[in-house]
Write a protein that holds these residues in place. Structure first.
Motif, PDB file in Angstrom:
ATOM      1  N   VAL A 327      32.083 -78.510  38.094  1.00 28.01           N
ATOM      2  CA  VAL A 327      31.158 -77.754  38.959  1.00 28.01           C
ATOM      3  C   VAL A 327      31.919 -77.934  40.392  1.00 28.01           C
ATOM      4  O   VAL A 327      32.298 -78.740  41.081  1.00 28.01           O
ATOM      5  N   VAL A 328      31.889 -76.544  41.040  1.00 30.88           N
ATOM      6  CA  VAL A 328      32.714 -76.567  42.323  1.00 30.88           C
ATOM      7  C   VAL A 328      31.825 -75.975  43.680  1.00 30.88           C
ATOM      8  O   VAL A 328      30.928 -75.386  43.325  1.00 30.88           O
ATOM      9  N   VAL A 329      32.002 -76.714  44.682  1.00 31.93           N
ATOM     10  CA  VAL A 329      31.478 -76.359  46.019  1.00 31.93           C
ATOM     11  C   VAL A 329      32.296 -75.808  46.896  1.00 31.93           C
ATOM     12  O   VAL A 329      33.222 -76.410  47.504  1.00 31.93           O
ATOM     13  N   TYR A 330      32.052 -74.418  47.315  1.00 37.54           N
ATOM     14  CA  TYR A 330      32.722 -73.881  48.499  1.00 37.54           C
ATOM     15  C   TYR A 330      32.117 -73.931  49.877  1.00 37.54           C
ATOM     16  O   TYR A 330      31.050 -73.434  49.973  1.00 37.54           O
ATOM     17  N   PRO A 331      32.793 -74.673  50.968  1.00 39.17           N
ATOM     18  CA  PRO A 331      32.091 -74.708  52.228  1.00 39.17           C
ATOM     19  C   PRO A 331      32.048 -73.326  53.013  1.00 39.17           C
ATOM     20  O   PRO A 331      32.949 -72.543  52.669  1.00 39.17           O
ATOM     21  N   ARG A 332      31.384 -73.158  53.972  1.00 36.54           N
ATOM     22  CA  ARG A 332      31.486 -72.045  54.887  1.00 36.54           C
ATOM     23  C   ARG A 332      30.941 -72.381  56.041  1.00 36.54           C
ATOM     24  O   ARG A 332      29.910 -72.816  56.289  1.00 36.54           O
ATOM     25  N   GLU A 333      31.850 -72.176  56.979  1.00 30.26           N
ATOM     26  CA  GLU A 333      31.768 -72.955  58.310  1.00 30.26           C
ATOM     27  C   GLU A 333      30.568 -71.835  59.253  1.00 30.26           C
ATOM     28  O   GLU A 333      29.782 -72.623  59.847  1.00 30.26           O
ATOM     29  N   ALA A 334      30.696 -70.806  59.196  1.00 29.23           N
ATOM     30  CA  ALA A 334      29.832 -69.905  59.937  1.00 29.23           C
ATOM     31  C   ALA A 334      29.309 -68.940  59.055  1.00 29.23           C
ATOM     32  O   ALA A 334      29.651 -67.943  58.242  1.00 29.23           O
ATOM     33  N   LEU A 335      27.987 -68.886  58.796  1.00 33.07           N
ATOM     34  CA  LEU A 335      27.184 -68.380  57.712  1.00 33.07           C
ATOM     35  C   LEU A 335      27.070 -66.889  58.179  1.00 33.07           C
ATOM     36  O   LEU A 335      27.182 -66.019  56.908  1.00 33.07           O
ATOM     37  N   ASN A 336      27.025 -66.295  59.416  1.00 34.48           N
ATOM     38  CA  ASN A 336      26.955 -64.960  59.667  1.00 34.48           C
ATOM     39  C   ASN A 336      28.309 -64.350  59.790  1.00 34.48           C
ATOM     40  O   ASN A 336      28.522 -63.122  60.043  1.00 34.48           O
ATOM     41  N   LEU A 344      36.831 -67.540  50.239  1.00 35.02           N
ATOM     42  CA  LEU A 344      36.358 -69.067  50.728  1.00 35.02           C
ATOM     43  C   LEU A 344      37.636 -70.129  49.922  1.00 35.02           C
ATOM     44  O   LEU A 344      38.010 -69.703  48.932  1.00 35.02           O
ATOM     45  N   THR A 345      38.169 -71.021  50.607  1.00 34.21           N
ATOM     46  CA  THR A 345      39.064 -71.923  50.239  1.00 34.21           C
ATOM     47  C   THR A 345      38.588 -73.371  50.358  1.00 34.21           C
ATOM     48  O   THR A 345      37.439 -73.814  50.883  1.00 34.21           O
ATOM     49  N   ASN A 346      39.584 -74.379  49.793  1.00 35.64           N
ATOM     50  CA  ASN A 346      39.058 -75.515  50.216  1.00 35.64           C
ATOM     51  C   ASN A 346      37.763 -76.296  49.348  1.00 35.64           C
ATOM     52  O   ASN A 346      37.218 -76.685  50.096  1.00 35.64           O
ATOM     53  N   PRO A 347      37.783 -76.065  48.059  1.00 36.76           N
ATOM     54  CA  PRO A 347      36.393 -76.339  47.562  1.00 36.76           C
ATOM     55  C   PRO A 347      36.446 -77.903  47.161  1.00 36.76           C
ATOM     56  O   PRO A 347      37.453 -78.696  47.438  1.00 36.76           O
ATOM     57  N   THR A 348      35.484 -78.119  47.078  1.00 33.16           N
ATOM     58  CA  THR A 348      34.904 -79.751  46.625  1.00 33.16           C
ATOM     59  C   THR A 348      34.573 -79.571  45.060  1.00 33.16           C
ATOM     60  O   THR A 348      33.867 -78.763  44.785  1.00 33.16           O
ATOM     61  N   ILE A 349      35.247 -80.649  44.305  1.00 36.89           N
ATOM     62  CA  ILE A 349      34.902 -80.639  42.986  1.00 36.89           C
ATOM     63  C   ILE A 349      33.626 -81.655  42.920  1.00 36.89           C
ATOM     64  O   ILE A 349      33.955 -82.922  43.062  1.00 36.89           O
ATOM     65  N   PHE A 350      32.625 -80.962  42.685  1.00 38.90           N
ATOM     66  CA  PHE A 350      31.430 -81.918  42.648  1.00 38.90           C
ATOM     67  C   PHE A 350      31.271 -82.636  41.286  1.00 38.90           C
ATOM     68  O   PHE A 350      30.900 -83.865  41.296  1.00 38.90           O
ATOM     69  N   ALA A 351      31.471 -81.990  40.248  1.00 39.15           N
ATOM     70  CA  ALA A 351      31.605 -82.819  39.057  1.00 39.15           C
ATOM     71  C   ALA A 351      32.619 -82.191  37.903  1.00 39.15           C
ATOM     72  O   ALA A 351      32.956 -80.942  38.003  1.00 39.15           O
ATOM     73  N   ASP A 352      33.416 -82.976  37.355  1.00 40.05           N
ATOM     74  CA  ASP A 352      34.364 -82.576  36.420  1.00 40.05           C
ATOM     75  C   ASP A 352      34.364 -83.163  35.005  1.00 40.05           C
ATOM     76  O   ASP A 352      33.570 -83.937  34.752  1.00 40.05           O
ATOM     77  N   GLY A 353      35.196 -82.961  34.190  1.00 37.45           N
ATOM     78  CA  GLY A 353      35.070 -83.453  32.783  1.00 37.45           C
ATOM     79  C   GLY A 353      34.333 -82.682  31.873  1.00 37.45           C
ATOM     80  O   GLY A 353      33.939 -83.303  30.991  1.00 37.45           O
TER      81      GLY A 353
END
Length: 425
Positions: A327-336, A344-353
């Motif tokens: 389960v992957v989370v992609y950040p977004r600095e400026a919403l508009n 989008l890049t530099n995702p965080t892996i919230f859950a793996d396996g």
């Protein structure tokens, strides 16, 4: 004298044998087993561990083979379901598979959700008998899921009957003439969880043989028997399918995200932006959700497809393992602001396996996520603020895994704190 002679003849007849014990309470003489898994503890045949997960299916089997018989034993399969699958079974009319711990043949099952079933292990690889709803209701009242249960198994000719704690659980008659009606007896400890299997009071009574019954030897052994009961090959299509048009083609060189983007035709006034593109270890995205911070959540499906209908044991083993999906989370600095050209890049892996977590729903401030995985709906939490979950708990369980298309999905917040979901093809 004639009466005495008649009684003596009946008692000494080879067709009627008194029950004999298969376990002396002290040693495992007469059994074939892996000593790293099986031993005698407190006068019980004991397999598995109270501290470590079972990594494979292990069987302790009799060295002798039996055809028609009545087997009685008491078996207990215990452990914490939160560690994984807690399951056992009793192989009958089975043989050891060369080069491994496996057995091939009938398994009279033991474990939550499996009481009253026969699974054809390492042969047809499917359930061949399951109780009716009425039978299941009676069994649910009779069995002690993690306690001692007394099994009485009667195999006579093609018919197998089983009583659990005195309640009829199985009455199965084999129709396939290519199924052996002889073999070894083997309790199992199943892979997946921290489980302990204990067996006691094991006795067997031989019954009169069935003339001309098929045997493992007459069928040519495990591999030959598996081929004899294999499903027929699918017929080829009458006509070859038409090739897909360029732009949707699945053959040839894969196009980059930028190249694919140019193939879209938009109505006047519309624009298209690249959101996310596949990268190493991230791809086969399923769905998209946004949390209260505007971050985009998605999940991968590298383990697709999984056919639990064809091989339930393999499917369950996959869901208990450390699988490929995330389960992957992609950040977004400026919403508009417009998205970057490469998405989008530099995702965080919230859950793996995970294995095909088809349903997800981020919750609260984005440090919690509901995730479907195998049989379970779980709540994953990030308790230390590093963006990765470090705890999980099962909220609902019992979902089927026969077909990954049927998993609960499309989780949606609803009024009153409810979560709605869909399930089906």
């Amino acid at each position: 004298m004639k009466i005495f002679a008649l009684l003596f003849a009946l008692v000494s007849s080879p067709l009627i044998a008194a029950p004999v014990s298969l376990f002396d309470g002290r040693t495992l003489d007469g059994w074939d087993y892996d000593p790293a898994i099986w031993r005698v503890e407190d006068g019980l045949i004991t397999g598995g561990s109270t501290t470590e997960k079972i990594k494979a299916n292990y069987f302790i089997c009799t060295k002798k083979s039996y055809a028609n018989f009545e087997l009685r034993m008491k078996i207990k399969c215990s452990g914490d379901p939160k560690t994984g699958l807690i399951n056992s079974g009793i192989q009958i009319r089975s043989v050891r598979v060369a080069g491994g711990h496996h057995m091939s043949g009938y398994q009279v099952d033991c474990g939550a959700g499996w009481f009253g079933k026969i699974y054809d292990e390492f042969r047809r690889n499917r359930v061949v008998w399951a109780p009716t709803p009425e039978q299941q209701a009676a069994l649910d009242k009779a069995v002690d899921v993690f306690g001692w249960n007394e099994y009485r198994i009667r195999a006579e000719g093609p018919r197998i009957q089983t009583w659990i704690n005195g309640v009829l659980a199985i009455d199965y008659t084999e129709q396939d003439k290519n199924i052996a009606l002889d073999g070894q007896i083997a309790p199992q400890v199943h892979s997946g969880g921290v489980a302990l299997v204990q067996v006691k009071d094991v006795t067997i009574e031989k019954l009169a043989p069935t003339p001309s019954a098929p045997t493992w030897e007459s069928l040519g052994g495990v591999e030959a028997a598996r081929k004899l009961v294999a499903p027929p090959p699918k017929k080829p299509a009458a006509t070859a399918p038409k090739p897909m048009k360029e732009g949707n083609a699945v053959q040839g060189t894969a196009k980059t995200a930028a190249e694919q983007q140019k193939l879209f035709h938009l109505a006047d006034g519309y624009e298209i932006e690249l959101v996310v593109q596949e990268s190493e270890g991230l791809g086969k995205f399923v769905s998209v959700y946004f949390d209260q911070r505007g971050r985009m959540w998605t999940q991968t499906a590298f383990e697709y497809p999984v056919d639990g209908n064809e091989n339930p044991a393999a499917a369950d083993a996959l869901y208990q393992s450390k699988a490929k999906d995330k389960v992957v989370v992609y950040p977004r600095e400026a919403l508009n602001a417009p998205l970057p050209a490469d998405g989008l890049t530099n995702p965080t892996i919230f859950a793996d396996g995970l294995a095909i977590p088809l349903g997800i729903l981020p919750w609260g401030a984005g440090d919690t996520c509901y995730i479907q995985h195998g049989h379970d709906l779980k709540l994953f939490k990030d308790t230390d603020g590093d963006g990765k979950s470090d705890t999980s708990e099962v909220l609902l369980t019992g979902f089927g895994v026969q077909d990954s298309h049927l998993f609960p999905h499309q989780f949606t917040r609803a009024p009153g704190g409810w979560i709605w979901m869909a399930q089906g093809l």
